[in-house]
Design an enzyme around this catalytic site. Sequence first.
Site, PDB file in Angstrom:
ATOM      1  N   ARG A   3      39.460   0.060  66.680  1.00 45.43           N
ATOM      2  CA  ARG A   3      38.482  -0.297  65.911  1.00 45.43           C
ATOM      3  C   ARG A   3      38.604  -2.001  66.172  1.00 45.43           C
ATOM      4  O   ARG A   3      37.588  -2.697  66.273  1.00 45.43           O
ATOM      5  CB  ARG A   3      38.104  -0.369  64.417  1.00 45.43           C
ATOM      6  N   LYS A   5      29.799  20.705  56.963  1.00 47.36           N
ATOM      7  CA  LYS A   5      28.502  21.007  55.922  1.00 47.36           C
ATOM      8  C   LYS A   5      27.035  20.911  56.693  1.00 47.36           C
ATOM      9  O   LYS A   5      26.988  19.683  57.161  1.00 47.36           O
ATOM     10  CB  LYS A   5      28.657  20.014  54.831  1.00 47.36           C
ATOM     11  N   GLY A  22      34.352  10.801  63.814  1.00 48.10           N
ATOM     12  CA  GLY A  22      35.953  10.587  63.664  1.00 48.10           C
ATOM     13  C   GLY A  22      36.622  11.420  64.326  1.00 48.10           C
ATOM     14  O   GLY A  22      37.676  11.615  65.098  1.00 48.10           O
ATOM     15  N   GLY A  59      28.945   8.171  61.098  1.00 47.00           N
ATOM     16  CA  GLY A  59      27.791   8.278  60.500  1.00 47.00           C
ATOM     17  C   GLY A  59      26.739   7.616  60.798  1.00 47.00           C
ATOM     18  O   GLY A  59      25.682   7.827  60.960  1.00 47.00           O
TER      19      GLY A  59
HETATM   20  P1  AMP Z   1      32.693  16.888  58.683  1.00 46.29           P
HETATM   21  O1  AMP Z   1      33.110  15.841  58.185  1.00 46.29           O
HETATM   22  O2  AMP Z   1      31.558  17.623  58.291  1.00 46.29           O
HETATM   23  O3  AMP Z   1      32.404  16.540  60.347  1.00 46.29           O
HETATM   24  O4  AMP Z   1      33.724  18.093  58.925  1.00 46.29           O
HETATM   25  C1  AMP Z   1      34.957  17.859  59.640  1.00 46.29           C
HETATM   26  C2  AMP Z   1      36.013  18.990  58.890  1.00 46.29           C
HETATM   27  O5  AMP Z   1      35.419  20.238  59.051  1.00 46.29           O
HETATM   28  C3  AMP Z   1      37.317  18.675  59.763  1.00 46.29           C
HETATM   29  O6  AMP Z   1      38.404  18.390  58.790  1.00 46.29           O
HETATM   30  C4  AMP Z   1      37.626  20.285  60.163  1.00 46.29           C
HETATM   31  O7  AMP Z   1      38.879  21.073  59.953  1.00 46.29           O
HETATM   32  C5  AMP Z   1      36.624  21.090  59.414  1.00 46.29           C
HETATM   33  N1  AMP Z   1      36.177  22.497  59.677  1.00 46.29           N
HETATM   34  C6  AMP Z   1      35.555  22.655  60.657  1.00 46.29           C
HETATM   35  N2  AMP Z   1      35.552  24.159  60.912  1.00 46.29           N
HETATM   36  C7  AMP Z   1      36.051  24.495  59.830  1.00 46.29           C
HETATM   37  C8  AMP Z   1      36.201  25.826  59.436  1.00 46.29           C
HETATM   38  N3  AMP Z   1      35.789  26.968  60.246  1.00 46.29           N
HETATM   39  N4  AMP Z   1      36.784  26.085  58.499  1.00 46.29           N
HETATM   40  C9  AMP Z   1      37.302  24.979  57.751  1.00 46.29           C
HETATM   41  N5  AMP Z   1      37.398  23.963  58.014  1.00 46.29           N
HETATM   42  C10 AMP Z   1      36.441  23.653  59.065  1.00 46.29           C
END
Ligand code: AMP
Length: 398
Positions: free
Chosen positions: A42, A205, A354, A377
């Site tokens: 960054r 999510k 990230g 984001g």
């Molecule tokens: P996000 O911040 O919503 O992009 O989520 C990223 C996080 O989701 C990362 O730390 C991944 O390890 C986790 N993640 C992605 N797929 C899975 C899964 N199938 N089970 C558990 N964690 C997950």
Amino acid sequence: MAIRSIAEAELEGKKVLARFDFNVPLGDRDASGTRAIKDSTRIDLSLKTIQYILDQKPSKLILMSHLGRPKGKPNPDYSLEPVAKYLAEKLGLEVYLSESPTDSGLKTLTTLGHIKVVLLENLRFDPREEQGDHEFAQALASLADVYVNDAFGAAHRKHASVYTITEYFNRQRYAGFLILDEIEALDKILHKPQKPFVGILGGAKVSDKIQTIEKLLITVDHLIIGGAMAYPFLKAQGKKIGKSLCAESDVTLAAKILKADKGHKLVLPMDHVVAENPDAPAETTSGSQIDGDKAGFDIGPQSIENIRSLVSTAKTLVWNGPMGLFEKSQFSKGTFSVAQMLAESDAYSFVGGGDSVAAVKQSGYADKISHVSSGGGASLEYIEKGTLPGIQALKYHF
Ligand code: AMP
């Protein structure tokens, strides 16, 4: 309404106040007590604008940034001291770090001839930064004649240093080179992307990315969903997902998207890498269903091949979010395969977020991606809304 580039600014002899995103990950303290910078990307991305400003011979360059989440209070763990040291080394100049973002000595400091570059201490040491407070913004603005924003990673926030502050620079607010670069890349995707256009979204999510999904579904030909985000969709289709990560409220959202007009563009995993828990032995399912005692932690080989065939025909690719729990090597194949596919593709490829950026860097493919965004984001919100508060605030209303 237009944004002016820093290249149009008259900076010689002026006091320039410039906002960057120096929010770098920090490690342990060294022998001198300074925390190590784990990844300087960054700061490195800011150097082009910083060097350009210095080359124009301003009387002062006052740099500002946030770092971490000190929650509105001074906290030595989040001091910008390591950043000041790093910048001093890179620029070959003394970089004076202020005691606080608006300390009483700053005005005097900006009049002293021998100090060229000042870095304001972490803006988030003052709660008024995140509140978008006018008095705080005015205090910052009073230090300079010209304002520059190059903090793309913070441009989706209505914080004082990126949003409110622009009110105090009526004709003297400019965008830095990094922000301009990000806008150009995002506009390429948003306006007339070359077809076929394939989006890939992963992560944990659905609710966090629902607006991005809805917006992308309008323009993409295929929207591939991976990671834990896929399970609410599979559950909404009546599939068994075992103990996989899945919020009930996300199932409702997923069902709504699947039923919508463009729902047929969604591409879901056809198989999974599953385990009883992240540390238990992993196995691959033979279809899209997951047994009751297992959870899905990565997409399976059939899903990877399916993505490969869609990516191979694409002319525009956007990726945000890992395909699984990629921090653990037995669940990282989906994510790293996607990183490689994007790197090998001739399509225009945009990677944001990230985790996805970390994956392309770790796999050594970052330089093969057309645009690696500096803001996760921020890039998602730009895709949803077509602009960001910090970018709108830079515009002139002629
Ligand atoms: P996000 O911040 O919503 O992009 O989520 C990223 C996080 O989701 C990362 O730390 C991944 O390890 C986790 N993640 C992605 N797929 C899975 C899964 N199938 N089970 C558990 N964690 C997950």
